[in-house]
Design a protein around this motif. Structure first.
Motif, PDB file in Angstrom:
ATOM      1  N   SER A 162       0.828  -1.219   0.000  1.00  0.00           N
ATOM      2  CA  SER A 162       0.000   0.000   0.000  1.00  0.00           C
ATOM      3  C   SER A 162       0.855   1.258   0.000  1.00  0.00           C
ATOM      4  CB  SER A 162      -0.923   0.010   1.224  1.00  0.00           C
ATOM      5  OG  SER A 162      -1.742  -1.141   1.257  1.00  0.00           O
ATOM      6  N   ALA A 163       0.314   2.301  -0.605  1.00  0.00           N
ATOM      7  CA  ALA A 163       0.926   3.638  -0.571  1.00  0.00           C
ATOM      8  C   ALA A 163      -0.131   4.644  -0.158  1.00  0.00           C
ATOM      9  CB  ALA A 163       1.503   4.000  -1.927  1.00  0.00           C
ATOM     10  N   ILE A 164       0.293   5.662   0.585  1.00  0.00           N
ATOM     11  CA  ILE A 164      -0.611   6.726   1.028  1.00  0.00           C
ATOM     12  C   ILE A 164      -0.230   8.010   0.298  1.00  0.00           C
ATOM     13  CG2 ILE A 164      -1.441   8.058   2.997  1.00  0.00           C
ATOM     14  CD1 ILE A 164      -0.637   5.642   4.760  1.00  0.00           C
ATOM     15  N   ILE A 165      -1.228   8.667  -0.294  1.00  0.00           N
ATOM     16  CA  ILE A 165      -0.995   9.871  -1.095  1.00  0.00           C
ATOM     17  C   ILE A 165      -1.802  11.025  -0.516  1.00  0.00           C
ATOM     18  CG2 ILE A 165      -1.100  10.889  -3.402  1.00  0.00           C
ATOM     19  CD1 ILE A 165      -1.224   7.966  -4.475  1.00  0.00           C
ATOM     20  N   TYR A 166      -1.100  12.076  -0.112  1.00  0.00           N
ATOM     21  CA  TYR A 166      -1.762  13.308   0.334  1.00  0.00           C
ATOM     22  C   TYR A 166      -1.816  14.260  -0.854  1.00  0.00           C
ATOM     23  CZ  TYR A 166      -2.142  12.403   5.335  1.00  0.00           C
ATOM     24  OH  TYR A 166      -2.518  11.914   6.556  1.00  0.00           O
ATOM     25  N   VAL A 167      -3.024  14.698  -1.196  1.00  0.00           N
ATOM     26  CA  VAL A 167      -3.221  15.597  -2.330  1.00  0.00           C
ATOM     27  C   VAL A 167      -3.715  16.940  -1.799  1.00  0.00           C
ATOM     28  CG1 VAL A 167      -4.408  15.947  -4.515  1.00  0.00           C
ATOM     29  CG2 VAL A 167      -3.821  13.621  -3.781  1.00  0.00           C
ATOM     30  N   THR A 168      -2.959  18.006  -2.085  1.00  0.00           N
ATOM     31  CA  THR A 168      -3.322  19.344  -1.620  1.00  0.00           C
ATOM     32  C   THR A 168      -3.319  20.298  -2.807  1.00  0.00           C
ATOM     33  OG1 THR A 168      -2.264  18.877   0.507  1.00  0.00           O
ATOM     34  CG2 THR A 168      -2.812  21.173   0.026  1.00  0.00           C
ATOM     35  N   ALA A 169      -4.425  20.995  -3.001  1.00  0.00           N
ATOM     36  CA  ALA A 169      -4.571  21.910  -4.133  1.00  0.00           C
ATOM     37  C   ALA A 169      -4.376  23.339  -3.654  1.00  0.00           C
ATOM     38  CB  ALA A 169      -5.941  21.736  -4.775  1.00  0.00           C
TER      39      ALA A 169
END
Length: 575
Positions: free
Chosen positions: A219-226
């Motif tokens: 598994s990988a965790i991705i934080y997406v911030t715009a």
């Protein structure tokens, strides 16, 4: 007479986008969407008014953007032109509509029948949403992130690790500030501290390593911030330090426009037999996934957990497309509020029991005729469990049944709404007038012993509203459940039945819940879940499921379009 339509979508590159419904009796529509320089949605019923989501988008004043990295822009107040939603009776005006159904500048449309008007969105826009057209229009919450001083300071401590401006190493201060911001958003919305664990880079890597050992899934965790001028991606894997990548091409306004366009293309009924969703799906893939694809490949990742920023929490990531295949064809997926707000323990749920409850008849909402079949099929054929329908679907019975037996799976087949405003506005509809509000769910005691999986089979989330998104993305932690399965838009009764029966079929063999959903979505995508001669047929050897007479008109129907499967999302732990 009555007016009954599907979605109504009016879009113009310049001028006014207007939807005007006038009827001597009832008006019933699905979603109403107007996008233009100015917008107006008018519903004038002589009787009852029932609509889906009412969405209006008009451009704000232009703001100069400085792409200097990583300094953030000062937050500038924006005062967009206020769109108008009218449900009172003014003087009726019914201008003519162009025969080609393309909305021209300053040319409103009258809708006695289904109207679907879509053009490409070329101007910047701001989103205003209301779910109840009988209430005054309410501007949506801010569409841009406000980062606190700690985050600004932390961003100044990012270390450049190579010559490209798009790849940087994120230090612990940056990650801690971002994690705290995420947690604060959900804590403020739900009005209580929801923290389940304290996290550090070390224990995040340990969790991912432990899960891989127990499940065989990497598994990988991705934080997406715009941010206003760029998109930021932070990637966690078990075998390397977190990395931070920026995508200057995806500034916030442009990103949100493409996100909305994707949803419109998928959910518009007239486009159900087209692939008009592919251009925005591919553009979003290029922004969100392509920048980290090499790292995902190198780490042999097969499961992605997304912690999304405001405006992205109802994005159907399963449908993102690399030009060859959908994201769901390669990865199992889940949406998490944050790492700290997720139960990371793993427990297989095969050979457990399900509490299946629901309603097929409602006072103010559309009936769900497939619910009796759904409950019976799930609780008696695909899984072992107990079912309760209609008058037995009450809060007291829900409490009593879970207290009498600690069902690890709770399946609720009913309308559920994640709405703008206070958390108490969002609810799960029970029998009659009774509703279970989102802020009441913790009182059910589903965290002790924990509900491993909560399923909401007929729900939707308001578009473009921060609070509605927080309610959806925080569903699992709010309910005290480890994981939840829900949809970001309302899916037809037959489509929901197809997805749910296939999901429980796959759940028997999948190591993790997100993989069961993935296999169910792939079965629908490949045309393996179909309606033929009034029966639902899937991949299981159980045989066909006979549809209720109300759905008998669907003698032959293919359920492969993303409308039927892409909106369903695992919220919380994918494991």
């Amino acid at each position: 007479g009555n007016i009954t339509t599907g979605d109504q979508i009016a879009v113009t590159n310049q001028g006014n986008a207007s939807i005007n419904n006038q009827a001597g009796a009832n008006i019933t529509t699905q979603d109403q969407i107007a996008i233009g320089d100015t917008t107006n949605i008018t519903n004038l019923p002589g009787g009852e008014l029932n609509t889906g989501e009412v969405i209006q988008i008009s451009p704000p004043p232009s703001i100069p953007i400085d792409n200097t990295l990583p300094q953030q822009l000062p937050q500038t107040p924006i005062t967009p032109a206020t769109p108008t939603v009218t449900n009172l009776v003014p003087q009726p005006i019914t201008p003519s509509t162009p025969a080609n159904n393309i909305l021209q500048s300053n040319n409103p449309i009258s809708n006695p029948t289904t109207t679907n008007i879509t053009q490409s969105i070329q101007s910047n826009s701001t989103i205003s949403t209301t779910n109840n057209p009988n209430l005054p229009n309410k501007k949506s919450d801010r569409q841009q992130i406000n980062i606190n001083t700690d985050t600004k300071t932390a961003l100044q401590n990012i270390n450049i690790i190579n010559n490209t401006p798009l790849t940087v190493a994120a230090n612990s201060q940056t990650l801690t500030a971002l994690e705290q911001n995420r947690n604060n958003e959900f804590t403020d919305h739900f009005g209580e501290d929801l923290l389940t664990q304290n996290t550090s880079i070390k224990n995040i890597r340990e969790v991912l390593t432990d899960i891989a050992r127990e499940t065989g899934k990497n598994s990988a965790i991705i934080y997406v911030t715009a941010y206003q001028e760029e998109l930021q991606l932070i990637l966690y894997t078990s075998d390397s330090d977190p990395i931070l990548k920026t995508v200057p091409a995806a500034h916030r306004q442009q990103l949100m426009e493409v996100v909305l366009k994707l949803r419109v293309q998928i959910t518009t009924p007239s486009r159900r037999y087209t692939q008009s969703y592919l251009p925005p799906a591919q553009k979003l893939y290029n922004w969100l996934i392509a920048p980290i694809s090499a790292e995902l490949e190198a780490a042999n990742i097969d499961t992605l957990l997304f912690s999304m920023d405001e405006g992205l929490r109802t994005l159907p990531v399963a449908v993102l497309h690399d030009g060859q295949q959908f994201l769901i064809e390669k990865y199992s997926l889940s949406l998490i509020p944050s790492i700290s707000l997720m139960n990371t323990n793993y427990r297989p749920i095969q050979d457990t029991r399900v509490l299946a409850m629901g309603a097929s008849e409602f006072i103010k909402q559309n009936s769900l005729p497939a619910v009796p079949v759904e409950l019976k099929t799930i609780s008696q054929q695909l899984w072992k469990g107990t079912q309760f329908l209609n008058q037995d679907f009450t809060r007291n019975n829900l409490l009593t049944q879970r207290q009498n037996y600690p069902y690890p799976i709770v399946h609720l087949a009913t309308h559920a709404e994640f709405r703008p405003g206070a958390i108490s506005n969002s609810y799960i509809q029970l029998w009659g007038n009774e509703q279970l509000q989102l802020d009441q769910m913790r009182q059910l005691g589903w965290n002790d012993p924990p509900v491993e999986l909560l399923v909401l089979s007929a729900c939707r989330t308001a578009v473009g509203d921060k609070n509605a998104e927080l309610g959806f993305a925080g569903l699992a932690v709010a309910a005290g459940a480890k994981s939840a399965l829900a949809s970001v838009w309302y899916v037809s009764d037959e489509g929901t039945l197809g997805l749910m029966t296939e999901f429980y079929t796959q759940l028997n063999n999948a190591k993790i819940k997100a993989e069961a959903l993935r296999q169910a979505q792939l079965a629908m995508l490949r045309g393996e879940v179909v309606i033929t001669e009034g029966q639902l047929r899937g991949t299981a050897a159980r045989g066909a499921v006979a549809l209720p007479s109300e759905l008998g008109k669907f003698e032959n129907q293919n359920l492969s379009h993303p409308y039927y499967w892409a909106g369903f999302t695992i919220v919380g732990s994918p494991w």
